[in-house]
Design a protein around this motif. Structure first.
Motif, PDB file in Angstrom:
ATOM      1  N   VAL A 307      33.761 -17.527  40.277  1.00  0.00           N
ATOM      2  CA  VAL A 307      34.838 -16.970  41.114  1.00  0.00           C
ATOM      3  C   VAL A 307      36.184 -17.621  40.801  1.00  0.00           C
ATOM      4  O   VAL A 307      36.673 -18.472  41.560  1.00  0.00           O
ATOM      5  N   PRO A 308      36.822 -17.251  39.698  1.00  0.00           N
ATOM      6  CA  PRO A 308      38.172 -17.788  39.485  1.00  0.00           C
ATOM      7  C   PRO A 308      39.160 -17.170  40.477  1.00  0.00           C
ATOM      8  O   PRO A 308      39.011 -16.001  40.855  1.00  0.00           O
ATOM      9  N   THR A 309      40.088 -17.973  40.906  1.00  0.00           N
ATOM     10  CA  THR A 309      41.068 -17.510  41.896  1.00  0.00           C
ATOM     11  C   THR A 309      42.480 -17.617  41.330  1.00  0.00           C
ATOM     12  O   THR A 309      42.758 -18.461  40.485  1.00  0.00           O
ATOM     13  N   GLY A 310      43.370 -16.782  41.840  1.00  0.00           N
ATOM     14  CA  GLY A 310      44.758 -16.802  41.385  1.00  0.00           C
ATOM     15  C   GLY A 310      45.730 -16.859  42.542  1.00  0.00           C
ATOM     16  O   GLY A 310      45.443 -16.349  43.620  1.00  0.00           O
ATOM     17  N   ALA A 311      46.876 -17.481  42.303  1.00  0.00           N
ATOM     18  CA  ALA A 311      47.953 -17.514  43.293  1.00  0.00           C
ATOM     19  C   ALA A 311      49.037 -16.554  42.820  1.00  0.00           C
ATOM     20  O   ALA A 311      49.566 -16.692  41.718  1.00  0.00           O
ATOM     21  N   MET A 312      49.343 -15.556  43.656  1.00  0.00           N
ATOM     22  CA  MET A 312      50.251 -14.504  43.235  1.00  0.00           C
ATOM     23  C   MET A 312      51.682 -14.877  43.594  1.00  0.00           C
ATOM     24  O   MET A 312      52.181 -14.522  44.666  1.00  0.00           O
ATOM     25  N   LEU A 313      52.310 -15.590  42.699  1.00  0.00           N
ATOM     26  CA  LEU A 313      53.719 -15.931  42.917  1.00  0.00           C
ATOM     27  C   LEU A 313      54.449 -15.930  41.590  1.00  0.00           C
ATOM     28  O   LEU A 313      53.841 -16.016  40.532  1.00  0.00           O
ATOM     29  N   SER A 314      55.753 -15.799  41.664  1.00  0.00           N
ATOM     30  CA  SER A 314      56.603 -16.046  40.510  1.00  0.00           C
ATOM     31  C   SER A 314      57.735 -16.932  40.995  1.00  0.00           C
ATOM     32  O   SER A 314      57.899 -17.134  42.203  1.00  0.00           O
ATOM     33  N   GLN A 315      58.500 -17.458  40.065  1.00  0.00           N
ATOM     34  CA  GLN A 315      59.633 -18.269  40.460  1.00  0.00           C
ATOM     35  C   GLN A 315      60.560 -17.448  41.367  1.00  0.00           C
ATOM     36  O   GLN A 315      61.109 -17.954  42.339  1.00  0.00           O
ATOM     37  N   VAL A 316      60.692 -16.163  41.058  1.00  0.00           N
ATOM     38  CA  VAL A 316      61.569 -15.300  41.848  1.00  0.00           C
ATOM     39  C   VAL A 316      61.010 -15.095  43.249  1.00  0.00           C
ATOM     40  O   VAL A 316      61.715 -15.275  44.244  1.00  0.00           O
ATOM     41  N   SER A 317      59.730 -14.748  43.359  1.00  0.00           N
ATOM     42  CA  SER A 317      59.163 -14.484  44.690  1.00  0.00           C
ATOM     43  C   SER A 317      59.212 -15.745  45.535  1.00  0.00           C
ATOM     44  O   SER A 317      59.509 -15.715  46.728  1.00  0.00           O
ATOM     45  N   PHE A 318      58.954 -16.876  44.885  1.00  0.00           N
ATOM     46  CA  PHE A 318      58.970 -18.156  45.594  1.00  0.00           C
ATOM     47  C   PHE A 318      60.386 -18.504  46.070  1.00  0.00           C
ATOM     48  O   PHE A 318      60.597 -18.851  47.236  1.00  0.00           O
ATOM     49  N   ASN A 319      61.351 -18.361  45.172  1.00  0.00           N
ATOM     50  CA  ASN A 319      62.731 -18.686  45.543  1.00  0.00           C
ATOM     51  C   ASN A 319      63.291 -17.719  46.581  1.00  0.00           C
ATOM     52  O   ASN A 319      64.226 -18.051  47.302  1.00  0.00           O
ATOM     53  N   GLU A 320      62.731 -16.532  46.644  1.00  0.00           N
ATOM     54  CA  GLU A 320      63.175 -15.572  47.658  1.00  0.00           C
ATOM     55  C   GLU A 320      62.444 -15.761  48.984  1.00  0.00           C
ATOM     56  O   GLU A 320      62.583 -14.945  49.899  1.00  0.00           O
ATOM     57  N   GLY A 321      61.606 -16.816  49.047  1.00  0.00           N
ATOM     58  CA  GLY A 321      60.992 -17.177  50.329  1.00  0.00           C
ATOM     59  C   GLY A 321      59.719 -16.438  50.672  1.00  0.00           C
ATOM     60  O   GLY A 321      59.259 -16.461  51.817  1.00  0.00           O
ATOM     61  N   GLN A 322      59.144 -15.757  49.679  1.00  0.00           N
ATOM     62  CA  GLN A 322      57.897 -15.040  49.944  1.00  0.00           C
ATOM     63  C   GLN A 322      56.733 -16.028  50.049  1.00  0.00           C
ATOM     64  O   GLN A 322      56.771 -17.123  49.482  1.00  0.00           O
ATOM     65  N   ASN A 323      55.690 -15.597  50.732  1.00  0.00           N
ATOM     66  CA  ASN A 323      54.453 -16.364  50.775  1.00  0.00           C
ATOM     67  C   ASN A 323      53.804 -16.410  49.386  1.00  0.00           C
ATOM     68  O   ASN A 323      54.250 -15.730  48.467  1.00  0.00           O
ATOM     69  N   VAL A 324      52.750 -17.223  49.291  1.00  0.00           N
ATOM     70  CA  VAL A 324      51.952 -17.278  48.064  1.00  0.00           C
ATOM     71  C   VAL A 324      50.559 -16.747  48.381  1.00  0.00           C
ATOM     72  O   VAL A 324      49.671 -17.496  48.792  1.00  0.00           O
ATOM     73  N   PRO A 325      50.344 -15.431  48.244  1.00  0.00           N
ATOM     74  CA  PRO A 325      49.004 -14.899  48.517  1.00  0.00           C
ATOM     75  C   PRO A 325      48.037 -15.255  47.386  1.00  0.00           C
ATOM     76  O   PRO A 325      48.461 -15.647  46.303  1.00  0.00           O
ATOM     77  N   GLY A 326      46.749 -15.126  47.675  1.00  0.00           N
ATOM     78  CA  GLY A 326      45.731 -15.452  46.681  1.00  0.00           C
ATOM     79  C   GLY A 326      44.929 -14.235  46.269  1.00  0.00           C
ATOM     80  O   GLY A 326      44.967 -13.186  46.919  1.00  0.00           O
ATOM     81  N   MET A 327      44.201 -14.398  45.179  1.00  0.00           N
ATOM     82  CA  MET A 327      43.394 -13.319  44.601  1.00  0.00           C
ATOM     83  C   MET A 327      42.127 -13.954  44.045  1.00  0.00           C
ATOM     84  O   MET A 327      42.142 -15.126  43.647  1.00  0.00           O
ATOM     85  N   ALA A 328      41.025 -13.232  44.010  1.00  0.00           N
ATOM     86  CA  ALA A 328      39.793 -13.776  43.426  1.00  0.00           C
ATOM     87  C   ALA A 328      38.972 -12.655  42.805  1.00  0.00           C
ATOM     88  O   ALA A 328      39.017 -11.505  43.273  1.00  0.00           O
ATOM     89  N   HIS A 329      38.275 -12.986  41.736  1.00  0.00           N
ATOM     90  CA  HIS A 329      37.343 -12.053  41.096  1.00  0.00           C
ATOM     91  C   HIS A 329      35.992 -12.745  40.965  1.00  0.00           C
ATOM     92  O   HIS A 329      35.934 -13.892  40.513  1.00  0.00           O
ATOM     93  N   GLY A 330      34.918 -12.066  41.327  1.00  0.00           N
ATOM     94  CA  GLY A 330      33.585 -12.657  41.247  1.00  0.00           C
ATOM     95  C   GLY A 330      32.743 -12.017  40.150  1.00  0.00           C
ATOM     96  O   GLY A 330      32.711 -10.790  40.019  1.00  0.00           O
ATOM     97  N   VAL A 331      32.053 -12.865  39.367  1.00  0.00           N
ATOM     98  CA  VAL A 331      31.207 -12.379  38.271  1.00  0.00           C
ATOM     99  C   VAL A 331      29.844 -13.071  38.377  1.00  0.00           C
ATOM    100  O   VAL A 331      29.772 -14.304  38.409  1.00  0.00           O
ATOM    101  N   VAL A 332      28.765 -12.285  38.452  1.00  0.00           N
ATOM    102  CA  VAL A 332      27.416 -12.850  38.512  1.00  0.00           C
ATOM    103  C   VAL A 332      26.870 -12.987  37.095  1.00  0.00           C
ATOM    104  O   VAL A 332      26.775 -11.993  36.366  1.00  0.00           O
ATOM    105  N   ILE A 333      26.541 -14.216  36.721  1.00  0.00           N
ATOM    106  CA  ILE A 333      26.022 -14.470  35.377  1.00  0.00           C
ATOM    107  C   ILE A 333      24.593 -15.008  35.506  1.00  0.00           C
ATOM    108  O   ILE A 333      24.345 -15.949  36.264  1.00  0.00           O
ATOM    109  N   GLU A 334      23.655 -14.403  34.783  1.00  0.00           N
ATOM    110  CA  GLU A 334      22.249 -14.806  34.873  1.00  0.00           C
ATOM    111  C   GLU A 334      21.664 -15.070  33.487  1.00  0.00           C
ATOM    112  O   GLU A 334      22.140 -14.517  32.482  1.00  0.00           O
ATOM    113  N   SER A 335      20.645 -15.894  33.442  1.00  0.00           N
ATOM    114  CA  SER A 335      19.917 -16.127  32.197  1.00  0.00           C
ATOM    115  C   SER A 335      19.302 -14.814  31.728  1.00  0.00           C
ATOM    116  O   SER A 335      18.820 -14.024  32.544  1.00  0.00           O
ATOM    117  N   ALA A 336      19.313 -14.602  30.429  1.00  0.00           N
ATOM    118  CA  ALA A 336      18.772 -13.341  29.897  1.00  0.00           C
ATOM    119  C   ALA A 336      17.485 -13.628  29.119  1.00  0.00           C
ATOM    120  O   ALA A 336      17.287 -14.726  28.627  1.00  0.00           O
TER     121      ALA A 336
END
Lengths: 336, 336
Positions: A307-336
C-alpha cells in the motif's frame, strides 16, 4: 472472469505475474539496513549526470534495463510502460524512458505511484492487452527537496516528523509468463483530506488515506489482517505508522502485528539522521523489489498487501494555503 | 477477444461506448467560433474561486458533474476516474475531484492527457473492470502561464508561434451501456524528441510525435487516411499543422484533406489574438466533446481518429536547457 468486488477492488481471475524487478539506489540508501539487497548502488547521487533531474532519469533508465535484463526481455518485448515520478510534469520519467521507445502511460500519484503503476500494468496484462508491461517509478532526494521545499544547499533544519526522500528507482516486469509472484487483486484509493497542512509531516497527511484503503480492502475481499503475512505501506514513517495503527484500530482492525513500512525499513534513523523515515516514490518501489518481493518469491511470505501512499501537494498548492490530502493504492501480491 | 495489433495498438472486440460528455470553458473560449456549442461558459475565469489553480479544480468538478448528469449517473456509479492536468503534481485534479470519492488513477501526459485518459478508461471498461469510468482533463490559461512561462500580470509579448492555453475542462463517461459513439481502438505513443528547444513553439515540438503516431496507427490498423472522416490533433496550431502535414507526407500519407486541429478550431486567431491557436489539455477535451463527438453521435462522421499531443517539459527541464520532446495518444471513435 475478473471480478469487481466491493467498492474499490478487483480480483483477477487469471492473475498476472511479476516476472522480474530491479532496484537502483543512491549512496545513503546503500549504507542503510537494506544496502546489500539492492541491485545497484551508485557511489555518487549524480549517476554521472549534470543535474539532479537528469540523475533521476538516469536511475529510471538503469532500473528499467536491469528489470528487463533479468527477464531476458528487450524494450521491443514490452508493450506498455506505466511510469511516473514526483517532479512537476514528471520530467524524470519523460527524459528517462525516451530512448526505449515503448508506448508510455505517464502517471502521477505522488509517492503512491508505484502502486498505481503496478495496478494499471496488472489490469493491462490480465486483460490480454500486453504480454509484458513495465511498471516503474523513482524519486531523488535532491530533485525532490528542490521541487517541494528548499534547495539542499540551504542546509535547512528538518523537524522530527519530516521524512527523507529516497534516491532510488524500482522497476517491475508484469507478465502473462509465469514468475514466482503474482498480483491477485488491487484496491484503488480515493483522495482523502483530514485537514493536515504541514508539508514537513507527510506521514500524518497520508496515514488517513492508507487507513481507509486498508479497511476498505479488507471489507471488499472479506479478509482479516491475519490473512496477510504483511501489510506494507510505502512511506508513512514512524509518525504516520502510529496514526495508521490508531485509525485502523478505530475501525476494528488491529494491523500492528503485521504492519511494515518501507520508509521505516530503508533507513536506520539513529545512525542516518532520517527522522521519521524514508519517503518518495522510490522508497516503496525499491524496498518492495529488494526486500519484500524476494520473500514472496521464496514462499517465506505467502501473501502481502502493498500500500504505497502519496501526499497530494505542490509548492503552489501549499503556498496558497491548501491542505495536504493523501492518496493510496493497494496491490495484493502472492507466491505463485 | 481484444487484439494487440501492430506495434502500438489495440483493437477492442467489444468496443466501450462514450455514454456522455461535457465541456466547461472560460470567457474567451465562449467568445470563439465554438462558443455556442459548449455546455457551460463562465463569465469570469475565476469560476468563483480565489486562485487560478482552484478555478481549474472548479471547472473539473463542473465538467464531471455535467457528464455524469447527462448519463443519469451519480459518483457512486463511476468505478474509476482517469484524470490529469498540466500543473505540477496535477493539483487541479487532486483538489477538483476529491469530493466525489471515486477511485482515482492520476495521469500526466501534458496536453495529450485527454487521449491517455480515454485510452485507459476504454481499456478498463472493455476488460469488464468497470461498468462506467470517467475520463477527464483540464487546463487554465492563467494557471498554465504561471506554471510554464510568466505570470499573466507581466503582460509578456508572445511570438507568432505561441499558442494560447485554453481555459476549459472536458469529461467523458466511458461505459458498457450503449451510447451513440464507441471507442473501437487505441494507439499509444512513445516520447519523440526532434530537438526542438523553443517553449514558445509547442506546435513544432509536438508535430513529430503526432506524425509518428498517425503513421504507426495507419500501419497497425492497415488503413489509409481516407478510412477516416477526420484525423483530429489536439493543439498543434497553424505552425504545428504545417509540420505535421509535411512529416506524414514524407511517409507516404497525405492527411491534409481530412486533418483538423482542435487548437485551430477553438479560437478565431484574427479576432482573438491567439497566434498559432489554442492549446492545453482542455483544448482537445472541450473541442472533442462540444464539436466533434456530436458529429460522430449523429452519424455525420462515421469514424474519427482523435490524437491529442503533449509537450514534455517543465520550467525546470526548460531552464536546464533540455529539449522539448513530444507525446501523442490516438483514440479511434466511431458511430455506434
Amino acid at each position: 472472469m475478473t471480478q469487481q468486488i466491493g467498492s474499490w477492488s478487483l480480483q483477477f481471475a487469471e492473475a498476472p505475474f511479476i516476472l522480474s524487478s530491479a532496484s537502483v539506489v543512491g549512496k545513503k540508501e546503500g549504507e542503510g539496513p537494506l544496502g546489500e539487497l539492492f541491485d545497484m548502488v551508485c557511489d555518487s547521487d549524480k549517476f554521472g549526470e549534470d543535474s539532479w533531474e537528469q540523475s533521476e532519469s538516469s536511475m529510471q533508465k538503469e532500473a528499467a534495463a536491469l528489470a528487463m535484463g533479468k527477464a531476458s526481455l528487450e524494450p521491443k518485448d514490452i508493450r506498455y510502460v506505466y511510469a511516473g515520478d514526483l517532479l512537476g510534469q514528471t520530467i524524470a520519467t519523460s527524459f528517462g524512458l525516451m530512448e526505449y521507445e515503448i508506448p508510455l502511460f505517464g502517471l502521477y500519484g505522488a509517492c503512491s505511484t508505484c502502486g498505481e503503476a503496478l495496478s494499471l500494468a496488472a489490469m493491462c496484462v490480465a486483460a490480454g492487452y500486453a504480454d509484458h508491461a513495465l511498471a516503474l517509478t523513482s524519486s531523488h532526494f535532491a530533485s525532490a527537496e528542490k521541487q517541494f521545499r528548499f534547495p539542499v544547499e540551504y542546509a535547512n533544519q528538518r523537524p522530527l516528523s519530516a521524512t527523507w526522500t529516497v534516491t532510488g528507482s524500482g522497476a517491475f516486469v508484469i507478465s502473462s509468463t509465469k514468475g514466482k509472484a503474482k498480483i491477485t487483486g488491487i484496491t484503488t484509493g480515493v483522495i482523502t483530506d483530514y485537514g493536515v497542512r504541514d508539508s514537513m509531516n507527510m506521514g500524518a497527511a497520508m496515514a488517513p488515506a492508507a487507513a481507509r484503503l486498508i479497511v476498505q480492502h479488507l471489507k471488499d475481499f472479506n479478509r482479516l489482517p491475519d490473512d496477510y503475512d504483511a501489510i506494507i505501506t510505502g512511506d508513512l514513517g514512524y509518525v504516520g505508522q502510529e496514526i495508521l495503527w490508531k485509525l485502523t484500530e478505530n475501525e476494528g482492525y488491529d494491523i500492528s502485528r503485521i504492519h511494515r513500512d518501507c520508509g521505516i525499513e530503508i533507513f536506520d534513523k539513529d545512525r542516518q539522521g532520517t527522522q521519521s523515515g524514508g519517503s518518495g516514490c522510490g522508497c516503496s518501489a525499491t524496498t518492495l523489489s529488494a526486500c519484500f518481493l524476494p520473500k514472496v518469491e521464496s514462499g517465506e511470505m505467502k501473501r502481502i498487501l502493498f500500500v504505497p501512499t502519496g501526499a497530494m501537494l505542490s509548492q503552489v498548492s501549499f503556498n496558497e494555503g491548501q491542505n495536504v490530502p493523501g492518496m493510496a493504492h493497494g496491490v495484493v501480491i502472492e507466491s505463485a
